[in-house]
Design an enzyme around this catalytic site. Structure first.
Site, PDB file in Angstrom:
ATOM      1  N   THR A 126       7.368  97.295 -49.511  1.00 23.70           N
ATOM      2  CA  THR A 126       7.214  98.050 -48.271  1.00 23.70           C
ATOM      3  C   THR A 126       7.332  99.537 -48.576  1.00 23.70           C
ATOM      4  O   THR A 126       8.249  99.960 -49.277  1.00 23.70           O
ATOM      5  CB  THR A 126       8.296  97.641 -47.250  1.00 23.70           C
ATOM      6  OG1 THR A 126       8.211  96.231 -47.024  1.00 23.70           O
ATOM      7  CG2 THR A 126       8.113  98.363 -45.929  1.00 23.70           C
ATOM      8  N   GLN A 163       0.956  78.102 -27.137  1.00 23.10           N
ATOM      9  CA  GLN A 163       0.635  76.871 -26.416  1.00 23.10           C
ATOM     10  C   GLN A 163       0.690  77.079 -24.900  1.00 23.10           C
ATOM     11  O   GLN A 163      -0.172  76.579 -24.163  1.00 23.10           O
ATOM     12  CB  GLN A 163       1.614  75.765 -26.822  1.00 23.10           C
ATOM     13  CG  GLN A 163       1.166  74.360 -26.434  1.00 23.10           C
ATOM     14  CD  GLN A 163      -0.001  73.861 -27.267  1.00 23.10           C
ATOM     15  OE1 GLN A 163      -0.308  74.425 -28.318  1.00 23.10           O
ATOM     16  NE2 GLN A 163      -0.668  72.822 -26.800  1.00 23.10           N
ATOM     17  N   ILE A 164       1.668  77.813 -24.447  1.00 20.73           N
ATOM     18  CA  ILE A 164       1.786  78.082 -23.011  1.00 20.73           C
ATOM     19  C   ILE A 164       0.612  78.923 -22.519  1.00 20.73           C
ATOM     20  O   ILE A 164       0.128  78.725 -21.401  1.00 20.73           O
ATOM     21  CB  ILE A 164       3.141  78.774 -22.718  1.00 20.73           C
ATOM     22  CG1 ILE A 164       4.289  77.767 -22.901  1.00 20.73           C
ATOM     23  CG2 ILE A 164       3.159  79.371 -21.298  1.00 20.73           C
ATOM     24  CD1 ILE A 164       5.674  78.382 -22.833  1.00 20.73           C
ATOM     25  N   SER A 189      10.893  84.206 -56.041  1.00 21.43           N
ATOM     26  CA  SER A 189      12.173  83.562 -55.739  1.00 21.43           C
ATOM     27  C   SER A 189      13.117  83.632 -56.935  1.00 21.43           C
ATOM     28  O   SER A 189      14.330  83.733 -56.780  1.00 21.43           O
ATOM     29  CB  SER A 189      11.944  82.104 -55.330  1.00 21.43           C
ATOM     30  OG  SER A 189      11.262  82.027 -54.101  1.00 21.43           O
ATOM     31  N   THR A 198      10.726  92.205 -56.306  1.00 24.30           N
ATOM     32  CA  THR A 198       9.712  91.174 -56.543  1.00 24.30           C
ATOM     33  C   THR A 198       8.638  91.648 -57.516  1.00 24.30           C
ATOM     34  O   THR A 198       8.198  92.795 -57.475  1.00 24.30           O
ATOM     35  CB  THR A 198       9.048  90.769 -55.216  1.00 24.30           C
ATOM     36  OG1 THR A 198      10.054  90.297 -54.328  1.00 24.30           O
ATOM     37  CG2 THR A 198       8.007  89.685 -55.427  1.00 24.30           C
ATOM     38  N   THR A 246      12.995  83.198 -49.444  1.00 29.83           N
ATOM     39  CA  THR A 246      12.351  82.172 -48.624  1.00 29.83           C
ATOM     40  C   THR A 246      13.384  81.273 -47.953  1.00 29.83           C
ATOM     41  O   THR A 246      14.559  81.261 -48.316  1.00 29.83           O
ATOM     42  CB  THR A 246      11.436  81.290 -49.485  1.00 29.83           C
ATOM     43  OG1 THR A 246      12.257  80.600 -50.454  1.00 29.83           O
ATOM     44  CG2 THR A 246      10.374  82.109 -50.208  1.00 29.83           C
ATOM     45  N   SER A 247      12.924  80.474 -46.995  1.00 32.31           N
ATOM     46  CA  SER A 247      13.816  79.512 -46.340  1.00 32.31           C
ATOM     47  C   SER A 247      14.445  78.575 -47.365  1.00 32.31           C
ATOM     48  O   SER A 247      15.620  78.193 -47.245  1.00 32.31           O
ATOM     49  CB  SER A 247      13.042  78.699 -45.298  1.00 32.31           C
ATOM     50  OG  SER A 247      12.686  79.503 -44.190  1.00 32.31           O
ATOM     51  N   GLU A 248      13.660  78.210 -48.360  1.00 29.20           N
ATOM     52  CA  GLU A 248      14.178  77.302 -49.391  1.00 29.20           C
ATOM     53  C   GLU A 248      15.318  77.954 -50.174  1.00 29.20           C
ATOM     54  O   GLU A 248      16.345  77.319 -50.468  1.00 29.20           O
ATOM     55  CB  GLU A 248      13.036  76.891 -50.331  1.00 29.20           C
ATOM     56  CG  GLU A 248      11.984  75.987 -49.702  1.00 29.20           C
ATOM     57  CD  GLU A 248      11.034  76.713 -48.752  1.00 29.20           C
ATOM     58  OE1 GLU A 248      10.382  76.033 -47.936  1.00 29.20           O
ATOM     59  OE2 GLU A 248      10.949  77.958 -48.802  1.00 29.20           O
ATOM     60  N   GLU A 250      12.660  88.652 -48.332  1.00 30.08           N
ATOM     61  CA  GLU A 250      14.084  88.732 -48.671  1.00 30.08           C
ATOM     62  C   GLU A 250      14.695  87.357 -48.910  1.00 30.08           C
ATOM     63  O   GLU A 250      15.844  87.081 -48.545  1.00 30.08           O
ATOM     64  CB  GLU A 250      14.859  89.523 -47.608  1.00 30.08           C
ATOM     65  CG  GLU A 250      14.380  90.966 -47.527  1.00 30.08           C
ATOM     66  CD  GLU A 250      15.333  91.898 -46.828  1.00 30.08           C
ATOM     67  OE1 GLU A 250      16.554  91.660 -46.889  1.00 30.08           O
ATOM     68  OE2 GLU A 250      14.860  92.872 -46.226  1.00 30.08           O
TER      69      GLU A 250
END
Length: 380
Positions: free
Chosen positions: A158, A336-337, A132, A126, A365-367, A363
């Site tokens: 990293t 929430q719980i 991306s 990157t 993106t979701s896209e 590593e």
């Protein structure tokens, strides 16, 4: 079909869990608050064989497979995702790139100390203007004096500061676009190669993330990793395995958040009884457990195929996509719980939630995962 870990794999799972709860758990919030990268933990991680999980013993590794590897990353991340992602980046990216594409000389010089845990690995793809679109790499390597002069920068790396060995991509022939990108091995202390800005992150704060800068950095031909012009293709193949470890990271984080929610629901009383007795809470816990198990099965399927020498581009992306998005949902439900307490640092869910988000970004993106999956499906 076998859906259970065998006896040896179970032993690996429980030994890593015992280690994580004894050596990591007491320090999680301290490291998170101070953004402390626990380099002092690395010798103990190495002693367990976790610095060379997927590499043969002849190269200093533990000789295990991806099923064991995914189990290890999950168990570490169940306690602290920062340690999980550090072990994952060291194994899946830097060390694995050298193992898969390095010469025998490179493996002996770089992989052996990495696998033994004597050195720490970093991996650079990157860039500030190439996220991306990794094929848009701007870092250049120009031939000179029997080697290469490298100029440019990588970010979100990293182990950029403490890393001893860094594999990074650079453009060697701009006219060839992605086929003109090559991989190189850099060593800590090389003239013209240095860490730069450390990131102040939302989550995974005990995992060191920073930029690296190349300023007229000279590397010899012996530091070219793989064939010239094949670095980008190699990096994409490395990410197939890396995404299995990110799925494991996500599953582990979600598991930790879920277990916290279960404990709290049994202890917290409202209207004269534990909130675990209310159907609204029971439904949340049931949904969380189902999603975690589904993600774990996707993770293990990809790991099993990897261990059997199969191509896992689609399966790795599926596991990474579902597990990462599941992890964010489960961690949010855990908050929430816990109610108002879930929004404080006195309870684990807020940290798990912060840590989970990176899994949908790192590593690929979701896209990007959806693009990869669709591309693989349409090849059929």
């Amino acid at each position: 079909m076998e859906f259970e870990l065998n006896e040896e794999q179970q032993q690996v799972k429980w030994s890593v869990r015992e280690f994580a709860e004894a050596e990591i758990a007491p320090h999680v919030m301290e490291w998170d608050e101070s953004q402390h990268f626990p380099i002092e933990l690395w010798p103990k991680i190495a002693e367990l064989g976790l610095t060379g999980v997927i590499f043969p013993e002849e190269y200093g590794g533990a000789g295990m497979g991806y099923v064991e590897y995914a189990t290890i990353i999950e168990e570490l991340s169940r306690v602290d995702g920062s340690v999980g992602i550090s072990v994952a980046a060291h194994n899946s990216l830097c060390s694995n790139h050298i193992y898969m594409y390095g010469t025998e000389q490179q493996k002996q010089k770089y992989l052996v100390p990495l696998a033994q845990g004597k050195h720490l690995g970093a991996w650079g793809l990157t860039e500030p203007s190439a996220g991306s679109d990794a094929s848009g790499t701007r870092t250049t390597a120009v031939r000179q004096d029997g080697g290469w002069i490298v100029n440019g920068a990588k970010n979100f790396i990293t182990h950029a500061i403490h890393g001893d060995t860094c594999v990074a991509m650079a453009v060697t022939d701009r006219s060839q676009k992605s086929k003109g990108i090559s991989a190189f091995i850099f060593e800590k202390g090389m003239k013209g190669f240095a860490p730069s800005k450390k990131e102040n992150k939302l989550g995974l704060r005990a995992s060191e993330t920073a930029s690296v800068i190349f300023e007229d950095c000279h590397v010899g031909d012996e530091n070219l990793l793989g064939e010239e012009g094949k670095g980008f293709v190699g990096a994409m193949q490395i990410l197939d395995g890396g995404r299995i470890s990110i799925a494991a990271l996500a599953v582990g984080i979600a598991q930790g958040a879920y277990e916290s929610a279960v404990r709290y629901s049994k202890e917290r009383e409202q209207f004269g009884k534990p909130i675990s007795e209310f159907q609204a809470i029971q439904f949340k816990l049931a949904d969380m457990a189902v999603q975690i198990e589904a993600a774990r099965l996707l993770m293990y399927r990809a790991a099993y195929l990897k261990d059997n020498g199969k191509k896992t581009t689609k399966e790795s992306s599926m596991a990474k996509l579902y597990a990462s998005e599941m992890s964010v949902r489960v961690c949010e439900e855990a908050i929430q719980i816990h109610g108002g307490y879930g929004y404080t640092k006195d309870y684990p869910p807020e940290k798990f939630w912060r840590d989970s988000k990176l899994c949908t970004i790192g590593e690929g993106t979701s896209e990007i995962q959806r693009i990869i999956i669709a591309r693989e499906l349409l090849k059929q």
